[in-house]
Enzyme design. Sequence first.
Site, PDB file in Angstrom:
ATOM      1  N   ASP A   1      30.050  25.912  10.992  1.00 13.97           N
ATOM      2  CA  ASP A   1      29.268  26.374  10.549  1.00 13.97           C
ATOM      3  C   ASP A   1      28.506  27.751  10.571  1.00 13.97           C
ATOM      4  O   ASP A   1      28.603  28.461   9.627  1.00 13.97           O
ATOM      5  CB  ASP A   1      27.864  24.782  11.562  1.00 13.97           C
TER       6      ASP A   1
ATOM      7  N   HIS B   1      23.923  20.459   1.909  1.00 15.85           N
ATOM      8  CA  HIS B   1      23.696  20.031   2.843  1.00 15.85           C
ATOM      9  C   HIS B   1      22.710  18.360   2.868  1.00 15.85           C
ATOM     10  O   HIS B   1      21.496  18.561   2.069  1.00 15.85           O
ATOM     11  CB  HIS B   1      22.717  20.854   3.792  1.00 15.85           C
TER      12      HIS B   1
ATOM     13  N   GLU C   1      21.375  16.112   7.987  1.00 17.54           N
ATOM     14  CA  GLU C   1      21.358  17.294   9.354  1.00 17.54           C
ATOM     15  C   GLU C   1      19.599  16.924  10.202  1.00 17.54           C
ATOM     16  O   GLU C   1      20.288  16.327  11.384  1.00 17.54           O
ATOM     17  CB  GLU C   1      21.471  18.386   8.861  1.00 17.54           C
TER      18      GLU C   1
ATOM     19  N   HIS D   1      29.086  28.995   6.988  1.00 16.42           N
ATOM     20  CA  HIS D   1      28.327  29.985   6.431  1.00 16.42           C
ATOM     21  C   HIS D   1      28.707  31.156   7.153  1.00 16.42           C
ATOM     22  O   HIS D   1      28.809  31.770   8.051  1.00 16.42           O
ATOM     23  CB  HIS D   1      26.823  29.809   6.623  1.00 16.42           C
TER      24      HIS D   1
HETATM   25  N1  HPA Z   1      21.793  23.995   7.461  1.00 20.19           N
HETATM   26  C1  HPA Z   1      21.229  24.443   7.387  1.00 20.19           C
HETATM   27  N2  HPA Z   1      20.749  25.907   6.482  1.00 20.19           N
HETATM   28  C2  HPA Z   1      22.166  26.549   7.046  1.00 20.19           C
HETATM   29  C3  HPA Z   1      22.731  25.987   8.202  1.00 20.19           C
HETATM   30  C4  HPA Z   1      22.598  24.858   9.052  1.00 20.19           C
HETATM   31  O1  HPA Z   1      23.218  24.240   9.747  1.00 20.19           O
HETATM   32  N3  HPA Z   1      23.257  27.405   8.416  1.00 20.19           N
HETATM   33  C5  HPA Z   1      22.734  28.283   7.668  1.00 20.19           C
HETATM   34  N4  HPA Z   1      22.404  27.776   6.849  1.00 20.19           N
HETATM   35 ZN    ZN Z   2      25.983  24.633   7.150  1.00 23.04          ZN
END
Ligand code: HPA
Ligand code: ZN
Length: 356
Positions: free
Chosen positions: A292, A211, A214, A33
Amino acid sequence: MNDQAPPIDFDAIPRSRLPALLRAMPKAELHLHIEGSLEPELIFRLARRNGVALPHASVEALRAAYAFTDLQSFLDIYYAGASVLLKEADFFDLAWAYLERAAADGVVHAEIFFDPQTHTMRGVPMEAVVVGLSHACRRAHAEFGISAQLILCFLRHLSEDEAFATLEQALVHRHHFIGVGLDSSERGHPPEKFARVFARCRALGLHVVAHAGEEGPPAYIETALDVLKVERIDHGVRCTDSPALTQRLARERVPLTVCPLSNVRLCVFPSLAQHNLPQLLAEGLCATVNSDDPAYFGGYIADNFLKTFEALPQLGAREAWQLAQNSFEASFVPAAQKAAWTARLRDVFSAAVAGG
Ligand code: HPA
Ligand code: ZN
């Protein structure tokens, strides 16, 4: 071409040579990001330049606030940090700083996430965001030979209608980005919330990623694949809660963009030594290593490789090769470009076998 090439003797590479190899080997970064590469020093510099008041008195005080307990505790600080980004030049400087570091870490190709809604909701024009980032990508290609492309992420804590509005605004700059993703707070915001906007993006010929898995359950990975029809899963590490899903991801070679330091900082795993990356590779998944939000999680991509390999003795030269190769396989570039990077990878590994 590579079918004819002799096999690499991975066992001939001693562990002592691994750190230099991990740093030097060509690799693609697919989960980064750009707002998460905003270092505290740059936050202060941009705050001064733009006349933005900050809640922390110094770089040190800001860094001391980077103690996260979960994803949301990080996102609150991450969105606050991004408030200093106002002008096209700020977005250029941000991306330029990342690309310089990435090139030094052996990154030959980066597919970079950006969160336009974080900026447009503060009144920053979409054009300043996209054009600033894109300009840095083009210049870094010319100066460092790194290729870099942009992926627009929708914030999943906002509505699908807001995602549609963002997409329409961004389409004026369609030639500046190659795909869309889905990020921000995962729990309670399943992928299927964005079914219609992702269908529209696919119809427009954009690449699609999300995503999932996670903090969210394996079911989110399944709906990202089956409803959003994504080509890669970002994170995805919780797939191992479901053996059937893990087998599916291996069988279908669905890439996972894994971020080990992020996972530990956000308490997805208690430590690097307990990370499931070795399991993912052993089960035949197309796992990759990425940073990340490197300014917040303690390291860029080479640090992610070095610290993860140091903590996990099961990971050696063979796995390093596999991870780099997976990153090329998972990237959105033509096959001929992937083959050229694999040939460079082979040269670097052959030199390591020979003692270089
Ligand atoms: N997860 C979800 N959203 C995010 C992340 C992440 O690791 N990093 C920046 N936005
Ligand atoms: Zn991310």
